[in-house]
Every structure is written in structure tokens, then in C-alpha cells.
Design a protein around this motif. Structure first.
Motif, PDB file in Angstrom:
ATOM      1  N   ASP A 146       2.868 -10.678   8.403  1.00 22.04           N
ATOM      2  CA  ASP A 146       2.982 -11.961   7.703  1.00 22.04           C
ATOM      3  C   ASP A 146       2.101 -11.965   6.455  1.00 22.04           C
ATOM      4  OD1 ASP A 146       3.829 -14.926   7.774  1.00 22.04           O
ATOM      5  OD2 ASP A 146       1.631 -15.052   7.647  1.00 22.04           O
ATOM      6  N   ALA A 147       0.854 -11.479   6.596  1.00 22.44           N
ATOM      7  CA  ALA A 147      -0.071 -11.452   5.459  1.00 22.44           C
ATOM      8  C   ALA A 147       0.395 -10.466   4.390  1.00 22.44           C
ATOM      9  CB  ALA A 147      -1.478 -11.089   5.941  1.00 22.44           C
ATOM     10  N   GLU A 148       0.839  -9.275   4.815  1.00 24.04           N
ATOM     11  CA  GLU A 148       1.279  -8.272   3.852  1.00 24.04           C
ATOM     12  C   GLU A 148       2.562  -8.688   3.150  1.00 24.04           C
ATOM     13  OE1 GLU A 148      -0.331  -5.845   2.758  1.00 24.04           O
ATOM     14  OE2 GLU A 148      -1.998  -5.872   4.171  1.00 24.04           O
ATOM     15  N   TRP A 149       3.438  -9.394   3.886  1.00 23.12           N
ATOM     16  CA  TRP A 149       4.681  -9.882   3.281  1.00 23.12           C
ATOM     17  C   TRP A 149       4.364 -10.863   2.140  1.00 23.12           C
ATOM     18  CZ3 TRP A 149       9.774  -8.683   3.862  1.00 23.12           C
ATOM     19  CH2 TRP A 149      10.713  -9.560   3.318  1.00 23.12           C
TER      20      TRP A 149
ATOM     21  N   ARG B 241      -4.095   5.408   5.504  1.00 17.53           N
ATOM     22  CA  ARG B 241      -4.547   4.473   4.478  1.00 17.53           C
ATOM     23  C   ARG B 241      -5.157   3.225   5.110  1.00 17.53           C
ATOM     24  NH1 ARG B 241      -0.148   2.918   0.332  1.00 17.53           N
ATOM     25  NH2 ARG B 241       0.714   2.068   2.268  1.00 17.53           N
ATOM     26  N   ALA B 242      -6.127   2.633   4.364  1.00 15.81           N
ATOM     27  CA  ALA B 242      -6.841   1.478   4.927  1.00 15.81           C
ATOM     28  C   ALA B 242      -5.903   0.295   5.146  1.00 15.81           C
ATOM     29  CB  ALA B 242      -7.990   1.072   3.987  1.00 15.81           C
ATOM     30  N   GLY B 243      -4.908   0.106   4.297  1.00 15.46           N
ATOM     31  CA  GLY B 243      -4.024  -1.055   4.416  1.00 15.46           C
ATOM     32  C   GLY B 243      -2.879  -0.861   5.373  1.00 15.46           C
ATOM     33  N   ASP B 244      -2.666   0.352   5.872  1.00 11.46           N
ATOM     34  CA  ASP B 244      -1.558   0.594   6.798  1.00 11.46           C
ATOM     35  C   ASP B 244      -1.869   0.007   8.161  1.00 11.46           C
ATOM     36  OD1 ASP B 244      -0.399   1.955   4.733  1.00 11.46           O
ATOM     37  OD2 ASP B 244      -0.964   3.948   5.468  1.00 11.46           O
ATOM     38  N   CYS B 245      -0.821  -0.383   8.870  1.00 16.78           N
ATOM     39  CA  CYS B 245      -0.991  -0.981  10.194  1.00 16.78           C
ATOM     40  C   CYS B 245      -0.047  -0.297  11.179  1.00 16.78           C
ATOM     41  CB  CYS B 245      -0.709  -2.482  10.146  1.00 16.78           C
ATOM     42  SG  CYS B 245      -0.786  -3.297  11.765  1.00 16.78           S
ATOM     43  N   ALA B 246      -0.645   0.439  12.153  1.00 15.34           N
ATOM     44  CA  ALA B 246       0.143   1.075  13.220  1.00 15.34           C
ATOM     45  C   ALA B 246      -0.085   0.280  14.498  1.00 15.34           C
ATOM     46  CB  ALA B 246      -0.300   2.520  13.400  1.00 15.34           C
ATOM     47  N   ALA B 247       0.983  -0.119  15.159  1.00 14.05           N
ATOM     48  CA  ALA B 247       0.858  -0.994  16.325  1.00 14.05           C
ATOM     49  C   ALA B 247       1.843  -0.566  17.406  1.00 14.05           C
ATOM     50  CB  ALA B 247       1.111  -2.442  15.922  1.00 14.05           C
ATOM     51  N   ARG B 248       1.430  -0.878  18.633  1.00 13.28           N
ATOM     52  CA  ARG B 248       2.376  -0.724  19.750  1.00 13.28           C
ATOM     53  C   ARG B 248       3.172  -2.015  19.811  1.00 13.28           C
ATOM     54  NH1 ARG B 248       1.004   0.203  26.192  1.00 13.28           N
ATOM     55  NH2 ARG B 248       3.185   0.562  26.851  1.00 13.28           N
TER      56      ARG B 248
ATOM     57  N   ARG C  19       0.928  -6.263  19.522  1.00 14.08           N
ATOM     58  CA  ARG C  19       2.019  -7.019  18.884  1.00 14.08           C
ATOM     59  C   ARG C  19       1.489  -8.269  18.173  1.00 14.08           C
ATOM     60  NH1 ARG C  19       7.523  -7.957  19.826  1.00 14.08           N
ATOM     61  NH2 ARG C  19       8.245  -9.407  18.237  1.00 14.08           N
ATOM     62  N   ARG C  20       0.535  -8.927  18.778  1.00 12.99           N
ATOM     63  CA  ARG C  20      -0.030 -10.144  18.184  1.00 12.99           C
ATOM     64  C   ARG C  20      -0.665  -9.834  16.831  1.00 12.99           C
ATOM     65  NH1 ARG C  20      -5.286 -12.208  18.743  1.00 12.99           N
ATOM     66  NH2 ARG C  20      -5.482 -14.457  18.282  1.00 12.99           N
ATOM     67  N   LYS C  21      -1.444  -8.754  16.780  1.00 15.69           N
ATOM     68  CA  LYS C  21      -2.087  -8.372  15.523  1.00 15.69           C
ATOM     69  C   LYS C  21      -1.047  -7.918  14.507  1.00 15.69           C
ATOM     70  CE  LYS C  21      -5.601  -7.428  12.858  1.00 15.69           C
ATOM     71  NZ  LYS C  21      -6.415  -8.514  12.272  1.00 15.69           N
ATOM     72  N   PHE C  22      -0.024  -7.224  14.975  1.00 16.83           N
ATOM     73  CA  PHE C  22       1.015  -6.754  14.069  1.00 16.83           C
ATOM     74  C   PHE C  22       1.718  -7.930  13.397  1.00 16.83           C
ATOM     75  CE2 PHE C  22       5.490  -5.816  13.305  1.00 16.83           C
ATOM     76  CZ  PHE C  22       5.387  -4.767  12.407  1.00 16.83           C
TER      77      PHE C  22
END
Length: 498
Positions: free
Chosen positions: A349-352, A401-408, A341-344
Motif C-alpha cells: 500500500d505504501a509503495e503503491w 535492496r533495502a526497499g524490496d519486500c519479500a514475504a510469505r 502477509r499483514r506486513k506485506f
């Protein structure tokens, strides 16, 4: 379902790169090496200039001594030649004649007695005796030169055996008032003069001193070699330059031994040229020792610096690897291997901000395992963990994709951030994930997932929490409509579309 407030993410401290450290060390080593090389070159030029000045002083000193003695002896020859044309000289006795002719003549242990020869080369007067033995020098070079050339002036002969000793003969023409040739007055300077002069000098084993006549004939040389004395060096490279310029220096090979030397010459007012030479090996011997010593020190320092640099670079690499592992542990969910969650929060925030700058859409999938609590209570936590791992694998297989972010996101909740993805494409990715989970479980009783999908292009007045809120509401709608489905949120009115 709750969404958390944005967490502040501490910026990563500046990390010293191993490559930067190595590059800095190499540049430093090259810089110090260049400075040392410049200093050594300056020292080399200084040694060369010092040697040139020393040789110039030596050549000037030798030239001055030879010129002084030649001039002194020439004054005596001039006096005798001028006295011989006085008419009264024939009427006086031999004793008085000797007093008149030779009273002021230069005398030294290296000077031969002055002699007078008539117009046929016969010896008529000898300063060493009142009754000279018969002698004829008409076949000698010095006699023939004065006989044939009224303007010869002072003539210095080739080295020769003269009156029992090796010497050079100095001579002048005796002319009548009307210019008629009357004879020659001659004297000699023995080789012992040059041996004594050169013997007082502190010379190196390969240093040379050569006295040349104007026609490039060697008058004297040290180291002494009788085979060289009298030899003509007119064809030797550099000798003609020595004879054509009043002074100078050049680097050349010895005419007799081929040793590279710095050669300096002084051309005095007399018809003799003094050439001195010193081997380059001798000139640079001290510099070479200093260069070797400094080179050894620099090699040791460079080896030490490079060794320390490589050691530190290895340690920096290890530390960077450890920090990366720690960061990975700090940003990765231990059970599923997805980001936590912390990384997400940091990623969204950065992608926004990036999407707002580039005016690009940003999509978010909120995924929840259906009936997970009851399954967990029925089959136990280990079985529940296996379900979460399986869902995470299905998500990872669908999001590449490299820019995608999958998180728990928390508990049985997952989130997938898809930069630059339109609502329709985001819904397609959601369906791919849902179907893979359905295929993997094989039984709806095991588990299925419900997915809320939201995609929008951020504006300056919006916050990323609105995207999370929209995807969260879509997820609630998927749950309310029977689970095991994907729902796309309609933004900004957030009307739900099944």
C-alpha cells in the motif's frame, strides 16, 4: 489462488525517544542553571552596590565630622588672627588680652591650645598660660608656608609631635592692613580625636580608613600604624585619582597590605580627603555562602535530574527494543523469517502510493512451490517446512535492496515487491530466484517454483489490487504451462507471455 482485500494497518503510536528525553533534560538543566546564575549575578551586583552605598555613607559621615571640627577650630584661629591686628590689643593687660583673644575660642579635649608666633617665629601668646615659655617655630613647615605665601589660608601640617603629643597643626597667617607678614596663629588637633572618632565605628578586621592631605600625605589611618602616618602615597596607583575627583569609587589593592578592596572617597571643602575601603572577600562573604548553598542545591538537583533521565532513557531504550521485537514478531513469518502477509499488505500500500507520486514502476513477483501438497503428504510436515525455509533463503539471497519486500503470502505462496523495477528486470529477478531454488533442491521431485511477474506504473484511478491480480494470473499461467517457470503479465490487456 485468492488475493486478500487490503487490511487496515494501525498507525504506530508516538514513541518518546531516549535522545529527545536526554536533550530535553539537558536543555532544562541548562535553562535552570542560567536562571540561577543570573540570580546569583544580580545578588552579587546588589551586594557590591550595597557595600558601595554603605562606604559612601561612612565616608560622608567621617568627612562631615572632621570638616565640622576643622571649621570650628579655624573660626577660632580667624578670630585670633583678626584681633591681633587691632592696635589697642598691645595696650591691655595680659589677662584682658587673653579674654579678648580666646574668650570665644573652640575648646575640646582633643584640641591643643592656640598659640601666636611673631614674624620671627618666637612664641608670644599662649592660650594655656599668661607667661609662655620661650619657644621658636621658625623652622617649622607651617611657619615657613605662611611667611612665604600670603594666600596660603588655612594650612594643615604633616603629622608631627607638637607640644608633647602627636597631632596635626592648623595655622593661619597674621597680616597687617598693607599685607605685611606679622606672624602666625596656630593650634593643633591631637591624634586622640581620630582614635576616638574611628573607635566609635563598627569596622571589619581588614576595613581601612585613611585621611589624606592634598599632597597625598597620610594624616591618619586605621588600623593605626605610626610608620605609615606622614607617609606620602602620591605614587600609589589610584591615589592621584582620589585627589583629583570630588568623590567616587574604584577597586584596587591596598597600598600597604596588597588586599583587594572596594575604595570610596569623599573630598570635603577642607584640605583633607577621607578614603574608606572594604575587602572584596568581606563584601561577598554572605553572597559566597548563598552561592555555595545554591550551587550545592543545584548540583544535587542536576545530579538527580540527570540520574532520573539516564534511568528513564535506559528504560525507554529497553521498551523501544521490546516494542521493536514485538513488532518484528508481529510482522515476521515465524517459519521462514520473511515478512508476513499483514506486513506485506502495509508495504504494498505504501509503495503503491509512493510509485504513483513519483511516476515510477512497481513490480510484484508471486511465487508458489510446485507439487508442495503432495510432497508434504508424502514426506510429512517437517520435511515440507524445510522446503519452505529453503525457498525463503533463495528468495532472500536474490532480493537484497533495502526497499524490496519479500514475504510469505500464505501456505506455500511467497510474494516479492520490487519498487522502481521494470518488467524485464523483474522477470530477471524471478528467473534468478527460480534457478536458485532449482539448484538448491537438486531434484525436481523435491521442489521447484512457479513465478508470476507483473510490473506497472500506478495511476490515480488504479488500486494495488490490480497489480496483485495481474501477478496472480501470470502465476496461474506458469502453472498451466508446466510449472518451474516464470511468466510476465502483459498489462493492461494481461495477455500472457512465456
Amino acid at each position: 489462488m485468492r488475493f486478500g482485500l487490503r487490511k487496515g494497518v494501525a498507525s504506530r503510536p508516538w514513541r518518546l525517544s531516549a535522545k529527545l528525553l536526554i536533550a530535553s533534560s539537558v536543555v532544562t538543566v541548562i535553562g535552570f542553571s542560567a536562571i540561577c546564575a543570573s540570580v546569583m549575578l544580580d545578588m552579587r551586583r546588589g551586594e557590591e552596590e550595597l557595600a558601595r552605598q554603605s562606604l559612601e555613607n561612612l565616608a560622608s559621615s567621617i568627612d562631615s565630622d572632621i570638616s565640622r571640627n576643622v571649621e570650628l577650630y579655624d573660626l577660632s584661629l580667624r578670630a585670633v588672627a583678626s584681633s591681633m591686628v587691632v592696635p589697642e590689643i598691645k595696650d591691655v593687660s595680659k589677662t584682658i588680652r587673653h579674654l579678648i583673644l580666646f574668650d570665644h575660642a573652640a575648646t575640646a579635649k582633643h584640641f591643643g591650645a592656640i598659640q601666636v608666633f611673631d614674624d620671627e617665629g618666637r612664641l608670644t601668646i599662649d592660650a594655656s598660660t599668661l607667661d609662655p615659655a620661650p619657644d621658636n617655630r621658625s623652622n617649622e613647615e607651617f611657619f615657613q608656608v605662611h611667611r612665604d605665601r600670603p594666600d596660603a589660608g588655612l594650612f594643615i601640617s604633616r603629622p608631627m609631635l607638637y607640644r608633647g603629643a602627636y597631632a596635626i597643626v592648623l595655622s593661619r597667617r597674621i597680616s597687617s592692613d598693607d599685607g605685611r607678614f606679622l606672624g602666625v596663629v596656630a593650634g593643633s588637633i591631637r591624634f586622640s580625636y581620630f582614635h576616638d572618632l574611628f573607635g566609635r565605628l563598627n569596622l571589619g578586621p581588614d576595613d581601612i580608613i585613611t585621611v589624606l592631605r592634598r599632597d597625598a600625605t597620610v594624616i591618619m589611618r586605621t588600623p593605626f600604624d605610626l610608620d605609615v602616618i606622614g607617609k606620602n602615597l602620591g605614587r600609589v596607583p589610584g591615589v592621584m585619582r582620589v585627589l583629583s575627583e570630588p568623590s567616587g569609587s574604584f577597586s584596587g589593592l591596598g597600598a600597604l597590605d596588597g588586599v583587594p578592596r572596594l575604595l570610596v572617597w569623599r573630598d570635603g571643602p577642607r584640605p583633607l580627603v577621607v578614603l574608606v575601603g572594604k575587602p572584596w572577600t568581606s563584601i561577598f562573604s554572605l553572597w559566597r555562602r548563598e552561592a555555595t548553598r545554591m550551587g550545592a542545591i543545584m548540583t544535587a538537583l542536576v545530579s538527580f535530574v540527570l540520574g532520573v533521565t539516564l534511568f528513564l532513557a535506559r528504560e525507554i531504550g529497553r521498551r523501544a527494543l521490546a516494542e521493536d521485537k514485538l513488532e518484528e514478531l508481529a510482522t515476521t513469518d515465524a517459519l521462514t523469517g520473511l515478512r508476513n502477509r499483514r506486513k506485506f499488505d502495509a508495504e504494498i500500500d505504501a509503495e503503491w502510493r509512493r510509485a504513483a507520486r513519483q511516476k515510477m514502476p512497481l513490480a510484484l513477483l508471486m511465487i508458489d512451490a510446485d507439487h508442495f501438497k503432495s510432497y508434504n503428504d508424502t514426506f510429512g510436515h517437517q520435511a515440507g517446512d524445510q522446503v519452505l525455509v529453503g525457498i525463503a533463503i533463495c528468495i532472500s539471497d536474490s532480493v537484497r535492496r533495502a526497499g524490496d519486500c519479500a514475504a510469505r503470502y500464505g501456505g506455500e505462496e511467497f510474494a516479492v515487491l520490487l519498487p522502481g523495477v521494470s518488467p524485464a528486470d523483474a522477470l530477471s529477478v524471478a528467473e534468478t530466484i527460480r534457478l536458485k531454488v532449482q539448484q538448491w533442491s537438486g531434484d525436481p521431485a523435491v521442489t521447484t517454483v512457479s513465478i508470476g511477474v507483473a510490473s506497472l506504473t500506478p495511476s490515480a484511478t488504479m488500486e494495488w489490487h490490480e497489480l496483485v491480480k495481474a501477478a496472480d494470473k501470470a502465476l496461474y499461467a506458469a502453472k498451466a504451462n508446466g510449472r518451474d517457470r516464470s511468466v510476465l503479465a502483459s498489462i493492461p490487456k494481461l495477455s500472457l507471455v512465456a
